[in-house]
Design an enzyme around this catalytic site. Sequence first.
Site, PDB file in Angstrom:
ATOM      1  N   ASP A   1       0.006  -1.732  -3.859  1.00  0.00           N
ATOM      2  CA  ASP A   1      -0.752  -0.919  -3.527  1.00  0.00           C
ATOM      3  C   ASP A   1      -2.279  -1.661  -3.609  1.00  0.00           C
ATOM      4  OD1 ASP A   1      -2.584   1.332  -2.130  1.00  0.00           O
ATOM      5  OD2 ASP A   1      -3.068   1.851  -4.524  1.00  0.00           O
ATOM      6  N   SER A   2      -3.246  -1.216  -3.043  1.00  0.00           N
ATOM      7  CA  SER A   2      -4.642  -2.145  -3.361  1.00  0.00           C
ATOM      8  C   SER A   2      -5.132  -1.807  -4.563  1.00  0.00           C
ATOM      9  CB  SER A   2      -5.567  -1.579  -2.275  1.00  0.00           C
ATOM     10  OG  SER A   2      -5.834  -0.381  -2.508  1.00  0.00           O
TER      11      SER A   2
ATOM     12  N   CYS B   1       0.974   2.300   0.067  1.00  0.00           N
ATOM     13  CA  CYS B   1      -0.429   2.075   0.615  1.00  0.00           C
ATOM     14  C   CYS B   1      -0.446   2.526   2.067  1.00  0.00           C
ATOM     15  CB  CYS B   1      -1.184   0.740   0.437  1.00  0.00           C
ATOM     16  SG  CYS B   1      -2.771   0.702   1.080  1.00  0.00           S
TER      17      CYS B   1
ATOM     18  N   GLU C   1     -11.385   4.470  -8.087  1.00  0.00           N
ATOM     19  CA  GLU C   1     -11.077   3.129  -8.716  1.00  0.00           C
ATOM     20  C   GLU C   1     -12.292   3.024  -9.787  1.00  0.00           C
ATOM     21  OE1 GLU C   1      -8.857   0.933  -8.702  1.00  0.00           O
ATOM     22  OE2 GLU C   1      -7.610   1.468  -6.921  1.00  0.00           O
TER      23      GLU C   1
ATOM     24  N   CYS D   1      -3.741   9.017   1.647  1.00  0.00           N
ATOM     25  CA  CYS D   1      -4.046   7.780   0.902  1.00  0.00           C
ATOM     26  C   CYS D   1      -3.351   8.058  -0.462  1.00  0.00           C
ATOM     27  CB  CYS D   1      -5.597   7.478   0.558  1.00  0.00           C
ATOM     28  SG  CYS D   1      -6.133   6.182  -0.631  1.00  0.00           S
TER      29      CYS D   1
ATOM     30  N   HIS E   1      -4.350   6.983  -3.399  1.00  0.00           N
ATOM     31  CA  HIS E   1      -5.285   7.361  -4.311  1.00  0.00           C
ATOM     32  C   HIS E   1      -5.317   8.744  -4.484  1.00  0.00           C
ATOM     33  CE1 HIS E   1      -6.163   2.972  -4.026  1.00  0.00           C
ATOM     34  NE2 HIS E   1      -6.905   3.194  -5.136  1.00  0.00           N
TER      35      HIS E   1
END
Length: 280
Positions: free
Chosen positions: A22-23, A85, A165, A197, A199
């Site tokens: 993932d990012s 992701c 983040e 997403c 996240h």
Amino acid sequence: MKKSKTYDTKSLSAKQPIGIFDSGVGGLTVAKEIKKVMPHEDIIYFGDTKHLPYGEKSKEAIIGYCKQITRFLMGQNCKAIVVACNTATANALKEISEEIHGQAFLFDVIHPVAEKVAFSLHQNIGVIATKATVGTGLYKKTIRKHNKFLQVHELATPLLVPAIEEGFIYHPITKAILANYLSDKKLNHIDTLILGCTHYPLLTKEIKQYYEDKVNVIDSPAIVANQVKFILEQNQLLNDKNHLPEYKFYLSDITKNFQKISKKFFGNKISLELKNLDKK
């Protein structure tokens, strides 16, 4: 994703690890569920924290990052690659598949979720995701491919990934951002919300509170993890139940928030290794 005829499953071993990328910290929500449903599997995780958020990048840049990471994970002898992701899935899945070249199983976080929702008791579905994911319309296309009678409304929510983040979970700033997005007219009258997403499941509690539990919030990581388990089990590729799993975490940039969340999900003994894939 369904098993492809090009997968060379005969050369794969149950002892090989599962690769996840993932990012940033978002994919940890998927990794956590994979650990839960397959507790004996070795996991190699790559977080491309140097280049996040992917949702604000061009398609070409996203493809480039994903190809690099896929080559790295394939070099780690993974039996499966999980693209944890949504932005990478929506913009680079074809290129990721080409890099794997049938030498490992490939899973993503959009198709299993879209299919599950399409065949469940839902009518009016909302999707919140990054700009790059919403721009492809992949959720709407995939859901309506399975069930053309469903209403699907996609909304870009670009401020959420940076907030997460930066560690602003359970924070008034994030609560205000969420309220602004979820009150958008596109999401009026929805009965179901897909967190498009990886996240966003870190904000599930706040999202459910906003809707006062009147909207069904889809648990995407659990759906993906169970899909991975099902395919590996079908192909006799689940590790021995006596195996003590190993978890390896590689990051393109080590951040305090990643350290905090990864240790929360996987325990204090894990270590994070800096890995710059840009180096030749």
